[in-house]
Design a protein around this motif. Sequence first.
Motif, PDB file in Angstrom:
ATOM      1  N   THR A  65    -103.445  38.465  67.902  1.00 19.80           N
ATOM      2  CA  THR A  65    -102.146  38.935  67.404  1.00 19.80           C
ATOM      3  C   THR A  65    -102.138  40.402  66.964  1.00 19.80           C
ATOM      4  N   GLU A  69     -99.663  43.183  68.653  1.00 20.52           N
ATOM      5  CA  GLU A  69     -98.697  43.957  67.860  1.00 20.52           C
ATOM      6  C   GLU A  69     -98.832  45.445  68.140  1.00 20.52           C
ATOM      7  N   ARG A  70    -100.046  45.951  68.152  1.00 20.55           N
ATOM      8  CA  ARG A  70    -100.279  47.382  68.378  1.00 20.55           C
ATOM      9  C   ARG A  70     -99.824  47.782  69.782  1.00 20.55           C
ATOM     10  N   PHE A  72     -97.734  46.193  71.789  1.00 21.56           N
ATOM     11  CA  PHE A  72     -96.297  46.001  71.924  1.00 21.56           C
ATOM     12  C   PHE A  72     -95.549  47.196  71.343  1.00 21.56           C
ATOM     13  N   ALA A  73     -96.000  47.691  70.194  1.00 24.10           N
ATOM     14  CA  ALA A  73     -95.377  48.858  69.566  1.00 24.10           C
ATOM     15  C   ALA A  73     -95.494  50.094  70.452  1.00 24.10           C
ATOM     16  N   LEU A  74     -96.572  50.176  71.227  1.00 21.61           N
ATOM     17  CA  LEU A  74     -96.778  51.305  72.139  1.00 21.61           C
ATOM     18  C   LEU A  74     -96.042  51.133  73.471  1.00 21.61           C
ATOM     19  N   GLY A  75     -95.500  49.949  73.697  1.00 15.79           N
ATOM     20  CA  GLY A  75     -94.820  49.681  74.963  1.00 15.79           C
ATOM     21  C   GLY A  75     -95.772  49.453  76.122  1.00 15.79           C
ATOM     22  N   ARG A  93     -92.978  35.333  68.390  1.00 13.06           N
ATOM     23  CA  ARG A  93     -92.724  36.751  68.146  1.00 13.06           C
ATOM     24  C   ARG A  93     -92.626  37.578  69.420  1.00 13.06           C
ATOM     25  N   PHE A  94     -93.323  37.153  70.472  1.00 12.09           N
ATOM     26  CA  PHE A  94     -93.370  37.909  71.722  1.00 12.09           C
ATOM     27  C   PHE A  94     -93.088  36.970  72.891  1.00 12.09           C
TER      28      PHE A  94
END
Length: 126
Positions: A65, A69-70, A72-75, A93-94
């Motif tokens: 996870t 998260e990291r 996903f934040a970066l695309g 969440r995803f």
Amino acid sequence: MLDHATILIAEDEPYIALALQWAVEDAGGTVLGPAATVSGALASLNENPAAAAILDVNLADGDITPVVERLFALGAPIVLQTATQLPPDIAARFPGLTVHIKPCVPERLVEQIDEMLRAKQIISAS
């Protein structure tokens, strides 16, 4: 195919990690890792950016996870693989994540990463 894109690999099974590394390199990508732990994957991301990632869901020190998260934040596109099932928290969440049940063909995972990176480039160019 991957045009020197840096692909993070997080996998704690040495043979699977090596097969993924070879598949990424054979496709013209650069491997970040492979990391056998969540903390190792996060440390790799702190040192170098990744264009995309192929991640095992459960590593020696916990589920993936924080890495998801990291990224996903970066695309960054992500392909997950698991021997069991996706943890409910990650699934909730995803919801759009690509998930494969092991055993997986490494070349197919790399093809999916390539497709996702190309789609991202097309969207960015629009």
